[in-house]
Design a protein around this motif. Structure first.
Motif, PDB file in Angstrom:
ATOM      1  N   ASP A 103       0.835  -1.197   0.000  1.00  0.00           N
ATOM      2  CA  ASP A 103       0.000   0.000   0.000  1.00  0.00           C
ATOM      3  C   ASP A 103       0.875   1.255   0.000  1.00  0.00           C
ATOM      4  N   LYS A 104       0.765   2.053  -1.046  1.00  0.00           N
ATOM      5  CA  LYS A 104       1.569   3.269  -1.165  1.00  0.00           C
ATOM      6  C   LYS A 104       1.300   4.232  -0.007  1.00  0.00           C
ATOM      7  N   ASN A 105       0.056   4.309   0.447  1.00  0.00           N
ATOM      8  CA  ASN A 105      -0.284   5.202   1.562  1.00  0.00           C
ATOM      9  C   ASN A 105       0.393   4.769   2.861  1.00  0.00           C
ATOM     10  N   LEU A 106       0.605   3.464   3.006  1.00  0.00           N
ATOM     11  CA  LEU A 106       1.307   2.967   4.190  1.00  0.00           C
ATOM     12  C   LEU A 106       2.752   3.438   4.204  1.00  0.00           C
ATOM     13  N   LYS A 107       3.366   3.548   3.038  1.00  0.00           N
ATOM     14  CA  LYS A 107       4.755   4.026   2.949  1.00  0.00           C
ATOM     15  C   LYS A 107       4.862   5.425   3.549  1.00  0.00           C
ATOM     16  N   LEU A 108       3.929   6.291   3.211  1.00  0.00           N
ATOM     17  CA  LEU A 108       3.946   7.659   3.739  1.00  0.00           C
ATOM     18  C   LEU A 108       3.755   7.648   5.250  1.00  0.00           C
ATOM     19  N   ARG A 109       2.798   6.855   5.725  1.00  0.00           N
ATOM     20  CA  ARG A 109       2.492   6.821   7.151  1.00  0.00           C
ATOM     21  C   ARG A 109       3.642   6.210   7.962  1.00  0.00           C
ATOM     22  N   ILE A 110       4.201   5.120   7.471  1.00  0.00           N
ATOM     23  CA  ILE A 110       5.295   4.448   8.187  1.00  0.00           C
ATOM     24  C   ILE A 110       6.539   5.326   8.239  1.00  0.00           C
ATOM     25  N   ASP A 111       6.858   5.987   7.142  1.00  0.00           N
ATOM     26  CA  ASP A 111       8.038   6.854   7.139  1.00  0.00           C
ATOM     27  C   ASP A 111       7.878   8.049   8.072  1.00  0.00           C
ATOM     28  N   LEU A 112       6.645   8.509   8.253  1.00  0.00           N
ATOM     29  CA  LEU A 112       6.396   9.566   9.236  1.00  0.00           C
ATOM     30  C   LEU A 112       6.513   9.025  10.661  1.00  0.00           C
ATOM     31  N   LEU A 113       5.931   7.855  10.888  1.00  0.00           N
ATOM     32  CA  LEU A 113       5.938   7.265  12.233  1.00  0.00           C
ATOM     33  C   LEU A 113       7.354   6.982  12.729  1.00  0.00           C
ATOM     34  N   LYS A 114       8.255   6.590  11.828  1.00  0.00           N
ATOM     35  CA  LYS A 114       9.614   6.242  12.272  1.00  0.00           C
ATOM     36  C   LYS A 114      10.504   7.472  12.430  1.00  0.00           C
ATOM     37  N   ASN A 115       9.980   8.646  12.100  1.00  0.00           N
ATOM     38  CA  ASN A 115      10.755   9.888  12.210  1.00  0.00           C
ATOM     39  C   ASN A 115      10.001  10.916  13.046  1.00  0.00           C
ATOM     40  N   PHE A 116       9.486  10.459  14.197  1.00  0.00           N
ATOM     41  CA  PHE A 116       8.821  11.336  15.178  1.00  0.00           C
ATOM     42  C   PHE A 116       7.538  11.968  14.663  1.00  0.00           C
ATOM     43  N   GLY A 117       7.034  11.544  13.515  1.00  0.00           N
ATOM     44  CA  GLY A 117       5.849  12.162  12.928  1.00  0.00           C
ATOM     45  C   GLY A 117       6.140  13.496  12.266  1.00  0.00           C
ATOM     46  N   ILE A 118       7.428  13.777  12.026  1.00  0.00           N
ATOM     47  CA  ILE A 118       7.822  15.069  11.441  1.00  0.00           C
ATOM     48  C   ILE A 118       7.556  15.062   9.938  1.00  0.00           C
ATOM     49  N   LYS A 119       6.681  15.968   9.483  1.00  0.00           N
ATOM     50  CA  LYS A 119       6.370  16.076   8.055  1.00  0.00           C
ATOM     51  C   LYS A 119       7.337  17.019   7.358  1.00  0.00           C
ATOM     52  N   ASN A 120       7.615  18.140   7.998  1.00  0.00           N
ATOM     53  CA  ASN A 120       8.582  19.118   7.484  1.00  0.00           C
ATOM     54  C   ASN A 120       9.060  19.977   8.651  1.00  0.00           C
ATOM     55  N   GLU A 121       9.779  21.024   8.367  1.00  0.00           N
ATOM     56  CA  GLU A 121      10.336  21.862   9.439  1.00  0.00           C
ATOM     57  C   GLU A 121       9.263  22.489  10.316  1.00  0.00           C
ATOM     58  N   ASP A 122       8.070  22.634   9.781  1.00  0.00           N
ATOM     59  CA  ASP A 122       7.023  23.358  10.507  1.00  0.00           C
ATOM     60  C   ASP A 122       5.880  22.482  11.000  1.00  0.00           C
ATOM     61  N   GLU A 123       5.863  21.184  10.594  1.00  0.00           N
ATOM     62  CA  GLU A 123       4.713  20.340  10.938  1.00  0.00           C
ATOM     63  C   GLU A 123       5.128  18.990  11.526  1.00  0.00           C
ATOM     64  N   VAL A 124       4.497  18.661  12.646  1.00  0.00           N
ATOM     65  CA  VAL A 124       4.574  17.307  13.211  1.00  0.00           C
ATOM     66  C   VAL A 124       3.138  16.798  13.232  1.00  0.00           C
ATOM     67  N   VAL A 125       2.878  15.735  12.447  1.00  0.00           N
ATOM     68  CA  VAL A 125       1.481  15.371  12.169  1.00  0.00           C
ATOM     69  C   VAL A 125       0.974  14.138  12.920  1.00  0.00           C
ATOM     70  N   MET A 126       1.872  13.434  13.620  1.00  0.00           N
ATOM     71  CA  MET A 126       1.441  12.264  14.392  1.00  0.00           C
ATOM     72  C   MET A 126       2.501  11.933  15.436  1.00  0.00           C
TER      73      MET A 126
END
Length: 381
Positions: free
Chosen positions: A205-228
């Protein structure tokens, strides 16, 4: 006349890590030093992730600092809760990741032949609280993935496979990491392919790739956003370069282990009281472990006696997996941990013994180990 066997001059352990030439590692290390990029999705990490994705024949893969953090993240990514059905015959990390996610492990008995979770017993223990199945490809032998998927689909359950022992395993040409919702690979130093410590999740699942990569990096989306609420599960560049080098040698290591496994089977085929699994023609094996079962009545000695006797010859086997996870003090209180609920697992756990298996062993080493094992047998009168 019984032949006397001398102990090995050097200890023979159950496994030894595959180590590349130190000069080769040093050369690769220079690239990391020059880049000054030590972690946080560096170029070595990116290269290893892509090479592994292709090798394992999976559409998506995410690298981790170890397999346990990867499994914890897998549970989070699928939003598992309540109860999850799993096996008692596994490494402690398997049920522990459920506990760390506030999930209750529900232990299911195992298949008497493969020693994997018994796919025919899963359905009877599903309740309204069940949200998933965490199955293990024990010793690299694939679970009954078709039957487990049928049950999961019928009840709307998620499936995670602990494929720690199953690196490079294929079923009818399909990579083992394509089954279920997510599979976890371990790259610990004891594994066929390793990065000293490390692991990966594979999924479709391509959407899982996005979610898992966020989860393993503190939920950091970019310099200004932490989304989970995430965790630090990132593999660093030093682990990645060891993995990139070991990729050049793991297939050679697997072939050596295959030869040694075939030697074990040939030497032990007709020994009464000793049993083991043969390769399936539909499965490409990892040759991660060679595990026998000692049947005390027929062999004349218990598994524990054999384990202890081997030490006298400088051979260090392993009672893998012993004890059952359901017998740990932290899980013993669960109704599903009752020995009467797990009769096959209770029997198997007293029989299994992992024999030494790694590329540095010679065929003659394995033949000697087998001869020593045969000498332990007590014939019935």
């Amino acid at each position: 006349m019984i032949k006397e066997h001398k102990p090995f001059a050097q200890p023979i352990y159950v496994t030894r890590p595959l180590l590349p030439n130190l000069e080769e590692l040093t050369e690769k290390l220079k690239e990391v030093w020059e880049s000054k990029w030590l972690t946080n999705n560096g170029p070595q990490h990116q290269l290893l992730e892509e090479k592994l994705r292709q090798l394992l024949k999976v559409p998506y893969l995410s690298l981790f600092n170890n397999g346990t953090i990867a499994l914890i993240t897998a549970c989070q990514s699928l939003r598992l809760s309540g109860d999850v059905i799993t096996t008692p015959f596994t490494f402690p990390a398997t049920p522990h990741v459920l506990s760390w996610n506030n999930i209750k492990p529900i232990f299911c008995d195992i298949d008497p032949n493969t020693m994997n979770i018994d796919a025919n017993k899963i359905e009877s223990i599903i309740t309204p609280q069940t949200t998933g199945i965490l199955a293990v490809h024990v010793f690299g032998t694939p679970c009954d993935v078709i039957k487990i998927q049928e049950v999961a689909d019928r009840y709307g359950l998620k499936i995670i496979y602990d494929a720690a022992h199953a690196f490079g395993v294929e079923i009818r040409g399909e990579g083992i990491g394509n089954f279920g919702d997510i599979s976890m690979m371990s790259f610990h130093a004891t594994k066929l392919f390793h990065t000293a410590e490390g692991g990966a999740l594979t999924f479709q699942d391509k959407n899982l790739k996005l979610r898992i990569d966020l989860l393993k990096n503190f939920g950091i989306k970019n310099e200004d956003e932490v989304v989970m609420p995430g965790i630090n599960g990132k593999m660093n560049e030093l682990q990645a370069i060891l993995g990139l080098i070991n990729l050049n040698y793991f297939e050679q290591e697997r072939e050596k282990r295959k030869l040694l496994t075939e030697t074990y089977r040939q030497c032990l085929r007709d020994v009464e009281g000793v049993s083991f699994l043969d390769d399936s023609p539909e499965v490409k094996s990892s040759y991660q472990y060679f595990v026998i079962r000692i049947h005390e009545k027929a062999f004349g000695r218990s598994r524990n006696e054999v384990y202890s006797e081997f030490k006298r010859y400088n051979i260090f086997t392993r009672k893998y997996f012993y004890p059952l996870c359901s017998d740990y003090t932290c899980y013993r209180h669960l109704p599903s941990s009752s020995p009467t609920n797990l009769p096959v697992a209770q029997e198997v756990v007293q029989q299994v013994l992992s024999l030494p298996l790694y590329g540095e062993l010679s065929v003659s080493d394995v033949e000697k180990i087998c001869d020593i094992l045969k000498s332990f047998r007590r014939k019935s009168h």
